[in-house]
Scaffold this active site. Structure first.
Site, PDB file in Angstrom:
ATOM      1  N   CYS A 151       0.837  -1.217   0.000  1.00 50.16           N
ATOM      2  CA  CYS A 151       0.000   0.000   0.000  1.00 50.16           C
ATOM      3  C   CYS A 151       0.866   1.261   0.000  1.00 50.16           C
ATOM      4  O   CYS A 151       0.652   2.181  -0.804  1.00 50.16           O
ATOM      5  CB  CYS A 151      -0.936  -0.014   1.201  1.00 50.16           C
ATOM      6  SG  CYS A 151      -0.142  -0.473   2.749  1.00 50.16           S
ATOM      7  N   HIS A 230      -2.509   5.570   6.189  1.00 50.69           N
ATOM      8  CA  HIS A 230      -1.113   6.004   6.301  1.00 50.69           C
ATOM      9  C   HIS A 230      -1.034   7.464   5.836  1.00 50.69           C
ATOM     10  O   HIS A 230      -1.836   7.899   5.003  1.00 50.69           O
ATOM     11  CB  HIS A 230      -0.202   5.209   5.363  1.00 50.69           C
ATOM     12  CG  HIS A 230      -0.189   3.739   5.588  1.00 50.69           C
ATOM     13  ND1 HIS A 230       0.178   3.160   6.776  1.00 50.69           N
ATOM     14  CD2 HIS A 230      -0.461   2.711   4.750  1.00 50.69           C
ATOM     15  CE1 HIS A 230       0.141   1.842   6.655  1.00 50.69           C
ATOM     16  NE2 HIS A 230      -0.256   1.542   5.439  1.00 50.69           N
TER      17      HIS A 230
HETATM   18  P1  NAD Z   1      -5.310 -10.647   6.472  1.00 49.78           P
HETATM   19  O1  NAD Z   1      -4.712 -11.253   7.662  1.00 49.78           O
HETATM   20  O2  NAD Z   1      -6.409  -9.662   6.619  1.00 49.78           O
HETATM   21  O3  NAD Z   1      -5.837 -11.787   5.490  1.00 49.78           O
HETATM   22  C1  NAD Z   1      -5.081 -12.923   5.185  1.00 49.78           C
HETATM   23  C2  NAD Z   1      -6.018 -14.094   4.988  1.00 49.78           C
HETATM   24  O4  NAD Z   1      -5.254 -15.223   4.581  1.00 49.78           O
HETATM   25  C3  NAD Z   1      -6.763 -14.470   6.266  1.00 49.78           C
HETATM   26  O5  NAD Z   1      -8.117 -14.710   5.937  1.00 49.78           O
HETATM   27  C4  NAD Z   1      -6.043 -15.753   6.716  1.00 49.78           C
HETATM   28  O6  NAD Z   1      -6.896 -16.622   7.423  1.00 49.78           O
HETATM   29  C5  NAD Z   1      -5.652 -16.355   5.375  1.00 49.78           C
HETATM   30  N1  NAD Z   1      -4.548 -17.333   5.446  1.00 49.78           N
HETATM   31  C6  NAD Z   1      -3.728 -17.617   6.487  1.00 49.78           C
HETATM   32  N2  NAD Z   1      -2.870 -18.600   6.135  1.00 49.78           N
HETATM   33  C7  NAD Z   1      -3.153 -18.930   4.856  1.00 49.78           C
HETATM   34  C8  NAD Z   1      -2.614 -19.877   3.936  1.00 49.78           C
HETATM   35  N3  NAD Z   1      -1.612 -20.696   4.284  1.00 49.78           N
HETATM   36  N4  NAD Z   1      -3.135 -19.938   2.683  1.00 49.78           N
HETATM   37  C9  NAD Z   1      -4.144 -19.138   2.317  1.00 49.78           C
HETATM   38  N5  NAD Z   1      -4.707 -18.231   3.154  1.00 49.78           N
HETATM   39  C10 NAD Z   1      -4.211 -18.117   4.395  1.00 49.78           C
HETATM   40  O7  NAD Z   1      -4.094 -10.014   5.639  1.00 49.78           O
HETATM   41  P2  NAD Z   1      -4.157  -8.834   4.598  1.00 49.78           P
HETATM   42  O8  NAD Z   1      -4.065  -7.536   5.323  1.00 49.78           O
HETATM   43  O9  NAD Z   1      -5.288  -9.057   3.655  1.00 49.78           O
HETATM   44  O10 NAD Z   1      -2.767  -9.013   3.854  1.00 49.78           O
HETATM   45  C11 NAD Z   1      -2.606  -9.920   2.783  1.00 49.78           C
HETATM   46  C12 NAD Z   1      -1.390  -9.513   1.972  1.00 49.78           C
HETATM   47  O11 NAD Z   1      -1.627  -8.215   1.431  1.00 49.78           O
HETATM   48  C13 NAD Z   1      -0.084  -9.397   2.756  1.00 49.78           C
HETATM   49  O12 NAD Z   1       0.989  -9.721   1.893  1.00 49.78           O
HETATM   50  C14 NAD Z   1      -0.019  -7.935   3.113  1.00 49.78           C
HETATM   51  O13 NAD Z   1       1.292  -7.482   3.365  1.00 49.78           O
HETATM   52  C15 NAD Z   1      -0.582  -7.328   1.842  1.00 49.78           C
HETATM   53  N6  NAD Z   1      -1.159  -6.002   2.005  1.00 49.78           N
HETATM   54  C16 NAD Z   1      -1.898  -5.686   3.108  1.00 49.78           C
HETATM   55  C17 NAD Z   1      -2.396  -4.410   3.234  1.00 49.78           C
HETATM   56  C18 NAD Z   1      -3.173  -3.997   4.443  1.00 49.78           C
HETATM   57  O14 NAD Z   1      -3.041  -2.845   4.845  1.00 49.78           O
HETATM   58  N7  NAD Z   1      -3.967  -4.839   5.038  1.00 49.78           N
HETATM   59  C19 NAD Z   1      -2.184  -3.466   2.230  1.00 49.78           C
HETATM   60  C20 NAD Z   1      -1.479  -3.835   1.091  1.00 49.78           C
HETATM   61  C21 NAD Z   1      -0.951  -5.114   0.995  1.00 49.78           C
END
Ligand code: NAD
Length: 349
Positions: A151, A230
């Site tokens: 992000c 942010h």
């Molecule tokens: P999150 O924790 O909200 O969601 C992750 C999901 O994946 C959960 O539902 C979890 O149960 C599931 N999970 C756990 N282990 C797993 C596995 N082995 N296989 C498949 N699914 C699994 O996380 P998020 O915030 O959505 O982040 C996901 C990715 O996106 C990360 O790489 C993060 O760095 C990136 N990201 C997050 C944001 C943010 O601000 N939330 C912004 C940009 C990028």
């Protein structure tokens, strides 16, 4: 390069979402809005309210961890199979699992011969290339494994790309004031303090920007007790000093940038989110929110402050990455389709 199926010139691209969390649920909803792709299924690790919501929304649900199928059955949630079954049906998987888990999941994707998009929590070397639609759409053309940058990196890259294209950049210095966790978190809690993160320079954001934009940049980052957005304070030494109005026009003409004014009541991220609650589902802001009043030229250097909605900003980038990987559309065509479907560039304040 591993072989992947799916040079799709006909029919919709079949998209699987592995990890239906903060990013996964938003990407699924965005894919659903596109005419040239469809969601073939989403995965959950446990049968919680998000799993129930996915089914309610009409998504076919699969177990992310094959050994847990029984858990879903016991909870009375209809499940179609495991991630391996889902990968059989997909042309591409969007890995939205927590940071670093995507790299572990990659083995499954390679074995299944399916293209994959990873998120910013993964290291750059998980994929063949990193992605930002504005700065490097063409690098993802025909690729099998692509990482959509985080992000913060997406927010930085969009404005820096526009400045670089129009005025050139000698050097960038940027400070990131980061929301400590997302609003849904109840495990990590808020820090009661301001955390230099990392304390050493540079923060990882500068090098990460360099995976998608060739620019001289140094970044510093802090975590603060907030969940909403942010903030980036950006200082650019341009090659050609712009008139402020010309710079504003460049920013104004890019749909993925929103210019907000203090006079309209946008005095903080809290106020931006309060407004966004009325204009978008889940108050998702896919655009960089740049404070127009902050855009300044002082001693030949550009200054601006922007707010980034971390939960939403990478969503359009994931959609554009899909089109690039299947070589379906040019950058301009894809961004236009994505923008129209998500209402980007259509908000009037
Ligand atoms: P999150 O924790 O909200 O969601 C992750 C999901 O994946 C959960 O539902 C979890 O149960 C599931 N999970 C756990 N282990 C797993 C596995 N082995 N296989 C498949 N699914 C699994 O996380 P998020 O915030 O959505 O982040 C996901 C990715 O996106 C990360 O790489 C993060 O760095 C990136 N990201 C997050 C944001 C943010 O601000 N939330 C912004 C940009 C990028």
């Amino acid at each position: 390069m591993a072989k992947c199926r799916g040079n799709k010139k006909k029919g919709k691209i079949k998209v699987a979402i592995n990890g239906y969390g903060t990013i996964g649920k938003r990407v699924a909803d965005a894919v659903k809005l596109q005419k040239d792709m469809s969601v073939v299924g989403v995965t959950k690790t446990k049968p919680d309210f998000e799993a129930k919501m996915a089914v309610k929304k009409g998504y076919k649900l699969y177990a992310a961890i094959p050994e847990r199928v029984e858990l879903f059955e016991k909870a009375g949630i209809k499940i179609e199979g495991t991630i391996d079954d889902l990968l059989e049906k997909a042309d591409i998987v969007i890995d939205c699992s927590p940071g670093k888990i995507g790299a572990e999941n990659k083995e499954k994707y390679v074995k299944a011969g399916v293209k994959a998009i990873f998120q910013g929590g993964e290291k750059a070397n998980v994929a063949e290339t990193s992605f930002n639609a504005l700065s490097c759409y063409d690098k993802a053309l025909g690729k099998n494994y692509v990482r959509v940058v985080s992000c913060n990196t997406t927010g930085l890259t969009r404005v820096l790309y526009l400045i670089k294209e129009n005025f050139g950049i000698k050097k960038v210095r940027a400070t990131m004031i980061r929301r400590v966790v997302d609003p849904k978190e109840d495990k990590k809690g808020l820090v009661n303090g301001i955390m230099p993160n990392p304390i050493t320079l540079p923060s990882h954001h500068g090098p990460d920007v360099q995976t998608v934009l060739d620019v001289d940049i140094t970044t510093v980052a802090f975590k603060v007790p907030s969940t909403l957005m942010h903030i980036h304070s950006i200082n650019v030494v341009p090659e050609k000093i712009p008139e402020r109005e010309d710079l504003l026009e460049v920013l104004r003409s890019e749909p993925r940038i929103l210019l907000l004014k203090e006079n309209d009541g946008f005095t903080s991220t809290a106020k931006i989110i309060e407004w966004a609650r009325e204009v978008r589902m889940r108050y998702d802001l896919y655009e960089n929110c740049v404070w127009e009043d902050s855009v300044s030229i002082v001693d030949g250097e550009i200054y601006l402050t922007q707010a980034i909605h971390q939960e939403a900003i990478v969503v359009p980038e994931n959609i554009d990455a899909i089109r690039a990987m299947f070589e379906l559309k040019s950058r301009e065509e894809s961004m236009k389709l994505t923008n129209n479907s998500l209402g980007i560039g259509k908000i009037k304040i």
